[in-house]
Design a protein around this motif. Structure first.
Motif, short mmCIF file in Angstrom:
data_model
loop_
_atom_site.label_atom_id
_atom_site.label_comp_id
_atom_site.label_asym_id
_atom_site.label_seq_id
_atom_site.Cartn_x
_atom_site.Cartn_y
_atom_site.Cartn_z
N GLN A 303 0.91 -1.46 0.02
CA GLN A 303 0.08 0.00 -0.05
C GLN A 303 0.89 1.37 0.14
O GLN A 303 1.83 1.30 0.56
CB GLN A 303 -1.04 0.06 1.25
N LEU A 304 0.30 2.33 -0.81
CA LEU A 304 1.24 3.64 -0.80
C LEU A 304 2.49 3.32 -1.23
O LEU A 304 3.56 4.14 -0.73
CB LEU A 304 1.04 4.20 0.50
N GLY A 305 2.76 2.28 -1.94
CA GLY A 305 4.26 2.20 -2.70
C GLY A 305 5.16 1.36 -1.72
O GLY A 305 6.16 1.15 -2.17
N ASP A 306 4.66 0.79 -0.57
CA ASP A 306 5.51 0.09 0.10
C ASP A 306 4.96 -1.24 0.48
O ASP A 306 3.68 -1.43 0.30
CB ASP A 306 5.74 0.60 1.69
N HIS A 307 5.93 -2.29 0.79
CA HIS A 307 5.36 -3.59 1.20
C HIS A 307 5.49 -3.41 2.83
O HIS A 307 6.97 -3.52 3.15
CB HIS A 307 6.31 -4.58 0.67
#
Length: 322
Positions: A303-307
């Protein structure tokens, strides 16, 4: 035995947690922006995972599974030429039943290898190289700690192999043209669950089907399909404390979430309900881990570019119909 999404059961409230559990490791806490391939210690107190939190390379870390506090880094691939590669995209590691050894796949001097380390200090306990194999993925310990099962490429095909750690004897468990991956040894030692495309793939027409869950006796024999959804993939199996339930990732409605199959009542239960889905780097990357005690589950969500890693404590055992 294939069920439709409408036949799934949904978990009740998770005792104060929401359906996504609680955030454990992220760039906002103790990790980096890429935290993947979780593996829980048998007692659920520690989690091994891969992260780029050092900013130099993907490394293997051990963290407290309750607080997310990093306890130690087990590898140093940026400065130690011993490890040429960690199979972070398609593989996770495995804890021995006593919690005193951790095995993972790597590449050493050009050869695929299984490396076993002491999770307390990172010291190498064993390293076995296989010049006859291609890449190795997702090892899983037998309950007796003597054997490992893993997926590996040989002659262009992905099959399952069993390694006797005492004799270093390697046995090919499956041997066909289908892809077999992500094996998980059952707590009673009798069965290995895994992922395969054999139930939907037609080799005569080169039509490839979805990945489904399967099982095989630990000593070999006939591959049998496990119950699951009629649509979508079913991957990343993990036994839930006993040999009577199996957690896995599926996307029957298009979004990957965690489900549990109960061998006793034949029920298929939904554990998470995420809009972004439970997912590693790719659609087939391992993304969940279940403690042998059965009282803790950790997974990767994007989510939001992160794991980031999330945890669900005491996964519910009572359910209601959707």
């Amino acid at each position: 035995d294939q069920l439709t999404p409408g036949a799934v059961l949904a978990a009740q409230d998770l005792g104060g947690q929401n359906r996504s559990g609680r955030e454990l490791i992220s760039e906002r806490t103790t990790g980096g922006s890429l935290n993947v391939a979780p593996s829980l210690s048998p007692d659920g107190s520690r989690v091994a995972f891969l992260s780029e939190k050092t900013r130099f390379a993907i490394e293997l870390f051990i963290a407290d599974a309750e607080t997310g506090e990093i306890r130690r880094r087990l590898t140093s691939t940026a400065t130690d030429p011993h490890f040429e590669s960690l199979q972070f995209i398609n593989s996770s590691g495995a804890w021995r039943a006593d919690g005193r050894a951790f095995a993972f796949a790597t590449v050493v001097k050009g050869d695929p290898a299984i490396t076993v380390v002491n999770p307390e200090n990172g010291d190498r306990l064993r390293e076995i190289r296989f010049d006859q194999l291609g890449e190795i993925y997702t090892p899983s310990y037998a309950p007796d700690g003597r054997r490992l099962v893993f997926a590996a490429v040989l002659d262009g095909y992905m099959d399952l192999f069993v390694l006797d750690l005492e004799t270093e004897e390697l046995t090919r468990l499956t041997n066909d043209l289908y892809s077999d991956l992500q094996p998980a040894w059952s707590p009673d030692g009798r069965t290995i669950a895994f992922v395969t495309d054999r139930f939907g793939t037609d080799l005569s027409t080169l039509t490839y089907g979805e990945y489904r869950l399967a099982a095989i006796d630990a000593e070999g024999g006939e591959v049998r399909q496990l119950p699951g959804f009629a649509e979508g993939k079913q991957i990343d199996p993990h036994w839930g404390g006993t040999s009577r339930s199996l957690y896995f990732v599926a996307n029957p409605a298009g979004i990957s979430n965690i489900y549990r199959y109960d061998f006793g009542d034949g029920g298929l239960y939904q554990v998470t309900d995420l809009y972004t889905g439970v997912s590693g780097i790719t659609a087939l990357s391992p993304a969940i881990a279940v403690a042998a005690s059965g009282d803790r589950l950790v997974y990767t969500a994007y989510q939001l570019g992160d794991h980031d890693l999330y945890t669900i404590d005491d996964p519910p055992v009572s359910y209601t119909h959707l």
